[in-house]
Motif scaffolding. Sequence first.
Motif, short mmCIF file in Angstrom:
data_model
loop_
_atom_site.label_atom_id
_atom_site.label_comp_id
_atom_site.label_asym_id
_atom_site.label_seq_id
_atom_site.Cartn_x
_atom_site.Cartn_y
_atom_site.Cartn_z
N ASP A 81 0.84 -1.19 0.00
CA ASP A 81 0.00 0.00 0.00
C ASP A 81 0.88 1.26 0.00
OD1 ASP A 81 -2.46 1.30 -0.13
OD2 ASP A 81 -3.36 -0.06 1.30
N GLN A 82 0.29 2.42 0.31
CA GLN A 82 1.01 3.68 0.21
C GLN A 82 1.77 4.00 1.50
OE1 GLN A 82 -1.25 6.92 -1.87
NE2 GLN A 82 -2.91 5.43 -1.85
N ASN A 119 4.07 7.03 1.71
CA ASN A 119 3.42 8.33 1.54
C ASN A 119 3.18 8.97 2.91
OD1 ASN A 119 1.79 10.52 0.98
ND2 ASN A 119 0.50 9.43 -0.47
N SER A 167 4.73 1.76 -1.81
CA SER A 167 4.18 2.72 -2.75
C SER A 167 4.10 4.12 -2.15
CB SER A 167 2.77 2.27 -3.15
OG SER A 167 2.10 3.28 -3.87
N GLY A 205 2.13 6.25 -4.07
CA GLY A 205 0.80 6.58 -4.57
C GLY A 205 0.78 7.86 -5.40
N ARG A 206 1.94 8.44 -5.65
CA ARG A 206 2.02 9.67 -6.44
C ARG A 206 3.44 9.81 -6.98
NH1 ARG A 206 3.39 10.98 -1.30
NH2 ARG A 206 4.37 12.99 -0.85
N ARG A 249 -5.37 10.98 -8.14
CA ARG A 249 -4.45 9.91 -7.78
C ARG A 249 -4.56 8.77 -8.79
NH1 ARG A 249 -6.85 11.01 -2.71
NH2 ARG A 249 -7.95 9.01 -2.72
N ARG A 281 -1.20 4.59 -9.27
CA ARG A 281 -1.39 3.15 -9.06
C ARG A 281 -2.30 2.55 -10.12
NH1 ARG A 281 -3.64 2.19 -3.41
NH2 ARG A 281 -4.97 3.93 -3.98
#
Length: 368
Positions: free
Chosen positions: A113-114, A117, A143, A145-146, A303, A306
């Motif tokens: 997952d992120q 971040n 991740s 995510g960006r 977003r 992903r």
Amino acid sequence: MKIGILTFHRAINFGAVLQASAFVEFIQKQGQECEIIDFIPNNEVPKSSKILRILHYIKFMFTLPKSLKTLKKERRFVIFREKYCKLSEKTYFGDQDIQKEEFEYDLLISGSDQILNMTLTGNSTAFYLDFARNIEKISYASSFGRNNISEEERVCIKKHLARFSAISVREKSAGEIIEKICGRKAPLVLDPVFLLDKAKWDERCNENLKLPARYIFVYSMEVSNVLEKAVLKVYEKVPLPIIVVRGGGRPGRIFGVEDMECGPAEFLRYVRDAEMVITNSFHGIAMSLIYKKKFLCIAHSTRNTRIENIMEIAEKKCYILYTTDQIQDIYSYVVNMDKTMEILDRLRYDSIQYLKNEITKNGEEGNE
């Protein structure tokens, strides 16, 4: 070997809970003792103010019908976690709390997952495993995510992530960022939901749901004009019942019957038995791929990293709906699952081998 995982698992978010549960089960199937460290990020640490508790109660009473549905939804998440996510006995409230602990794990895994971040966690550095002392550390499918990261994240990559014995990512852009900052190559692996096969996810479905024989399932992460119009256009062509679950946005904007009490087991069942899935969620797409569903991928307004990555891996990036202009020819954007899984199966195999090898390697090093 005893393994601790640090990931997002407490959020009332289908993707977070599903990936966490898959992560734990896969590692346990490798014959390892494994648990999720029950960590609460800085920005989620409960406030103890009496005034805040009173205000929360007042809000609950003023929105009682909706609040009762929310409580049922949250309860379903709790039940799913208790069944499929083994948690540490102790809960850690923010960075300051976890820094005090002397852990006895043989290996720590940060992912997926992120978790990199920091804007989502109140700048928690714990997901970079900075609290771990004399314990081997790896990341799996981490991740941001960006594509644009903060200065705080740059510091953590260089200071903490660079010290991991192995780093892997879920998006190409994340690998490029890490290599640029600390010179480490990070292979691309799939999200943990892909570590389990369809049969394993079937075991987690709520089979007691009474559903129409045929229906369309919509999972939306935001108020989206493109998604809303896409749903109506699909309904014009295929007038089937529409079941809606929201991960964000206001109720009532999407045509269909909304389930505000949906938990992870219900979500899985909705995807599995749907005629078609319409979504702007990464995990909505991921589960559609696993279940070989026809689906429409709607771009998120902000977003898309992903989403674009998983669609590119599946060689379906050109099928993403970004604008309402594309809706006129909407059925040319429906993803059909003929050859896609052949591509994903190869990457799934590589991802499984990567994780198995890293666990085995670190286990052997720990026994030397």
